[in-house]
Design a protein around this motif. Structure first.
Motif, PDB file in Angstrom:
ATOM      1  N   LEU A  94       0.730  -1.425   0.029  1.00  0.00           N
ATOM      2  CA  LEU A  94       0.002   0.021  -0.070  1.00  0.00           C
ATOM      3  C   LEU A  94       0.946   1.100   0.199  1.00  0.00           C
ATOM      4  O   LEU A  94       0.391   2.194  -0.723  1.00  0.00           O
ATOM      5  N   GLY A  95       1.979   1.273   0.655  1.00  0.00           N
ATOM      6  CA  GLY A  95       2.883   2.484   0.712  1.00  0.00           C
ATOM      7  C   GLY A  95       3.364   3.154  -0.565  1.00  0.00           C
ATOM      8  O   GLY A  95       3.028   4.169  -0.891  1.00  0.00           O
ATOM      9  N   PRO A  96       4.014   2.236  -1.407  1.00  0.00           N
ATOM     10  CA  PRO A  96       4.490   2.648  -2.671  1.00  0.00           C
ATOM     11  C   PRO A  96       3.194   2.998  -3.564  1.00  0.00           C
ATOM     12  O   PRO A  96       3.287   3.867  -4.339  1.00  0.00           O
ATOM     13  N   ILE A  97       2.065   2.266  -3.435  1.00  0.00           N
ATOM     14  CA  ILE A  97       1.062   2.559  -4.377  1.00  0.00           C
ATOM     15  C   ILE A  97       0.467   3.988  -4.187  1.00  0.00           C
ATOM     16  O   ILE A  97      -0.058   4.596  -4.794  1.00  0.00           O
ATOM     17  N   GLY A 141       3.374   0.450   9.114  1.00  0.00           N
ATOM     18  CA  GLY A 141       2.918  -0.521   8.101  1.00  0.00           C
ATOM     19  C   GLY A 141       2.995  -0.150   6.693  1.00  0.00           C
ATOM     20  O   GLY A 141       3.247  -1.077   5.712  1.00  0.00           O
ATOM     21  N   LEU A 142       3.135   1.164   6.410  1.00  0.00           N
ATOM     22  CA  LEU A 142       3.259   1.617   5.075  1.00  0.00           C
ATOM     23  C   LEU A 142       4.879   2.000   4.455  1.00  0.00           C
ATOM     24  O   LEU A 142       4.951   2.427   3.513  1.00  0.00           O
ATOM     25  N   VAL A 143       5.656   1.845   5.458  1.00  0.00           N
ATOM     26  CA  VAL A 143       6.976   2.390   5.168  1.00  0.00           C
ATOM     27  C   VAL A 143       7.533   1.589   4.116  1.00  0.00           C
ATOM     28  O   VAL A 143       7.395   0.158   3.894  1.00  0.00           O
ATOM     29  N   ILE A 144       8.072   2.262   3.203  1.00  0.00           N
ATOM     30  CA  ILE A 144       8.685   1.742   1.883  1.00  0.00           C
ATOM     31  C   ILE A 144      10.158   0.849   2.315  1.00  0.00           C
ATOM     32  O   ILE A 144      10.818   1.424   2.844  1.00  0.00           O
ATOM     33  N   LEU A 149      11.482   4.691  -5.130  1.00  0.00           N
ATOM     34  CA  LEU A 149      11.311   4.498  -6.516  1.00  0.00           C
ATOM     35  C   LEU A 149       9.846   4.505  -7.039  1.00  0.00           C
ATOM     36  O   LEU A 149       9.692   4.813  -8.521  1.00  0.00           O
ATOM     37  N   ALA A 150       8.981   4.305  -6.187  1.00  0.00           N
ATOM     38  CA  ALA A 150       7.514   4.788  -6.774  1.00  0.00           C
ATOM     39  C   ALA A 150       7.170   5.848  -7.318  1.00  0.00           C
ATOM     40  O   ALA A 150       6.550   5.935  -8.170  1.00  0.00           O
TER      41      ALA A 150
END
Length: 526
Positions: free
Chosen positions: A173-176, A225-228, A362-363
């Motif tokens: 979810l984080g990168p998205i 929980g969202l950390v890349i 990179l996202a």
């Protein structure tokens, strides 16, 4: 050398564009070095040299050079054959000298014979690949190296299967969040960029990168929980001191100059790098809003100089690169200043702020490249090629498919073969007309007569019966292939034995090597 007035004539657009190109180039330089089995820093050296050295030498206003994905297999194989990295650098240096030699033989002019359908197909394929390859990064998956254009990936997947794998099995979810918000902003910014004031100079991709960094830092504080994952961040080598930074540069081992393998690698690099560069520069001319035309032969000199310097100080071989060049066009670059400055930004950033660079997700960069890919692959492009007919649309689509399902170099070669087949077929349409009124016959060249028209010309002349009068009209032909001249000569020599009166019209004095045996201008064989 560049005209100073032109270098500084569009700074308001070139500076923002150069920042965008540097941001795009950074992970590509590192990814290609990693895939090549070379030191990561060598990719950055090639990017810096490609910007500064090639940028200064080149006459292309929008092309950007650096390490290329198309050379990764060659470099990987070369490093397995050559004993040391320093010996490989010698091969890179020599490849640059060979490219300079190609400049003196004017080999660059060969690129002008590439059909436009193949060039636009290459651009569309690159755009499509950018979208397909960057979606996994937007999802948090990185099984392929940054900058790869090959269908098959090192992890056993391919471009299509990696796409489905990233969507269904690797959903982070984080990168998205970062990629989706970035994409929405980029398209909105393009449509609503202020036309006045300082904000009009603000590059949207820079905003996206800053957003990506700040969003990930916010995830660390409020949503762990969202950390890349660190593998999904830019990874620039960090030097602890200036001496350590300088120590990453290498020089060639000139003692190996007599090794046959060194020259084999050098020749291979020179040929492949020249081909990629020429095709890329020609493609960039196609998307230049001002439709400027680059001296393709001079580009070999610029690329040769770049590879000479890159090999001399420890860098990978380089070419003109369509991804960076497309990003430059999309960002609004107008002159070569953008390419030169991007090299300086790369140098300063890896020297002064490598730790900051390593915070970039990179996202966020994936969102930038996806937008670039869309601009290269718009529906209008397909509609325009379709409207031009099958002889343009089929080579165009074949080039896209070939590049998508192989790699850039193989795909271009396949596209060229198919494109030339259609060019030959198109030029093979009726070039000679035959008409008669009783015993008077007219055999007329409707346009230039090339080697492929020999059968048609011979067949047309064979229709003239004994005792007839025939006019062979070449007035519409500016060029008549010597083989066709021989056919006409043979027919004229034979005519007196068949009681045929021959009149030849047209000025063919320029064919002095194989002139008509009759005088060239409005002459009668009677």
């Amino acid at each position: 050398m560049a005209d100073k007035s032109s270098l500084f004539s569009s700074l308001g657009k070139d500076i923002p564009a150069s920042i965008v190109v540097a941001l795009v180039a950074l992970p590509l330089c590192l990814g290609i070095a990693l895939a090549s089995g070379a030191p990561l820093f060598s990719g950055l050296i090639a990017g810096i040299v490609g910007g500064i050295v090639v940028g200064v030498l080149s006459k292309s206003q929008l092309s950007v050079s650096g390490p290329a994905a198309g050379l990764t297999v060659i470099v990987l194989d070369a490093l397995a054959v050559l004993p040391t990295w320093e010996i490989f650098l010698l091969a890179v240096l020599l490849s640059g000298l060979l490219q300079v030699g190609l400049y003196f033989t004017r080999s660059g002019t060969l690129s002008e014979f590439v059909p436009s359908s193949v060039i636009t197909g290459m651009l569309a394929a690159i755009g499509l690949i950018l979208i397909l390859k960057q979606i996994p990064y937007a999802m948090g998956y990185d099984g392929d190296f940054e900058g790869s254009l090959s269908f098959l990936q090192p992890d056993g997947l391919n471009t299509i299967s990696a796409l489905f794998y990233s969507v269904w099995d690797f959903f982070l979810l984080g990168p998205i969040i970062i990629a989706v918000v970035s994409l929405i902003f980029l398209f909105w910014w393009d449509a609503n960029r202020p036309k006045d004031g300082l904000l009009k100079l603000l590059p949207g991709p820079l905003v996206v990168v800053l957003f990506g960094v700040l969003a990930n830092e916010a995830f660390k504080l409020f949503a762990p929980g969202l950390v890349i994952d660190p593998s999904q961040l830019v990874q620039v080598p960090v030097s602890e001191s200036l001496g350590e930074f300088v120590g990453q540069f290498r020089t060639p081992d000139f003692s190996a100059i007599t090794m046959p393998d060194v020259w084999i690698v050098a020749v291979t690099l020179a040929i492949v790098a020249s081909l990629e560069s020429l095709l890329c520069v020609k493609a960039v001319d196609e998307i230049d809003p001002r439709r400027r035309t680059t001296d393709k032969n001079h580009e070999l000199l610029a690329q040769g100089g770049g590879n000479f310097v890159s090999g001399l100080i420890g860098g990978l071989p380089l070419t003109s690169v369509i991804v960076r060049s497309s990003a430059n066009v999309a960002a609004g670059g107008e002159t070569k200043t953008s390419a030169i400055l991007h090299g300086f930004w790369l140098l300063l950033s890896v020297l002064l702020i490598p730790v900051v660079l390593n915070l970039i997700p990179l996202a966020a960069l994936a969102a930038i490249l996806i937008q670039v890919g869309y601009k290269l692959n718009t529906p209008e492009l397909y509609k325009r090629r379709w409207a031009q007919g099958w002889h343009q649309f089929v080579p165009f689509m074949a080039t896209i498919a070939a590049i998508l399902f192989t790699d850039l170099l193989r795909g271009i070669i396949i596209g060229l073969v198919i494109g030339f087949v259609f060019v030959v077929a198109r030029n093979f349409r009726t070039a000679v007309s035959v008409a008669n009124d009783g015993d008077f016959w007219m055999v007329r060249a409707r346009r230039n007569l090339y080697f492929i028209h020999k059968y048609e010309l011979q067949n047309s002349l064979n229709k003239v019966p004994e005792g007839a009068s025939v006019v062979i009209d070449l007035e519409r032909a500016e060029f008549v292939d010597p083989d066709n001249i021989d056919i006409i000569n043979s027919f004229a020599r034979n005519a007196k034995f068949r009681d045929v009166s021959v009149t030849i019209r047209g000025d063919v004095d320029h064919l002095e090597d194989t002139p008509l045996e009759a005088p060239a201008k409005k002459v009668a064989y009677t």
